[in-house]
Design an enzyme around this catalytic site. Sequence first.
Site: not given
Length: 265
Positions: A54, A185
Amino acid sequence: MKVAARDLVRNVVKEKLARDEVALSMTVRLVRTAEIVTIAKTAGFDTFYIDLEHSTLSFETASQICLTAMNAGIAPFVRLPNLAPDVIARILDGGALGVIAPHVESAEQAKQVVKAAKFPPLGERSHGGVLPHMGFRSFPAAEVGEAVNAATMVVIMIETKEALEAIDEIAAIDGVDLLFIGTNDLCASLGIGGQFEHQLVHDAYAKGIAACRKHGKHLGVGGLNAHPKLVAQFVEMGARYVSTGTDISFLVNGASTQAARMRDL
């Protein structure tokens, strides 16, 4: 006095987990220089992971930070950008003491990560010559393999419904050290996005802790730095690795607090 390879490489996270202590981690996504290691150490963290999934951080930057961390006594991990074996090898050869593998949804995928991360006989990692973990000293390959395997951690992310369903089989894989629940997530995958106090989240952590206890592994808490009561609950249940937030969030929160304080004057 002759130095053994095993005396040169140590992982403070593995040591704390072996003593059933909680290991605290921060995430590096912004800072590109070795100063982040000193900040992490001064703040009292046991470890950090450099998030290559990320962020735009490079392998070279990750390596330089990892090398500094080893010398500072902090365990450097790297969150992988993908599960390619050559990526895992380069990251570990560059100085990381562990890899955090995202998007794993089966025991077979976890097994492939172990194969890439561990030297024989446990895995298939290639010996590429002297390693920074050994201070670039030369040792017999077998001695290096044994020492580095013992210190290197394989961390598997549990972030989907499919991974949760396979969590017992994943925990059973020899060479997997820690299962790390990515709560954000996982909530999205379970259809309860943002509902961190939902019973399904509690059940997921209970299932993960049970699988880890059954197979002699450890569980990590991720994505809950804004929910300390939940973190405390899961640690009480048996979780022993806690991701506390990113360098970006620490900087923004600290700066925002100080700006607000000054405006109030």
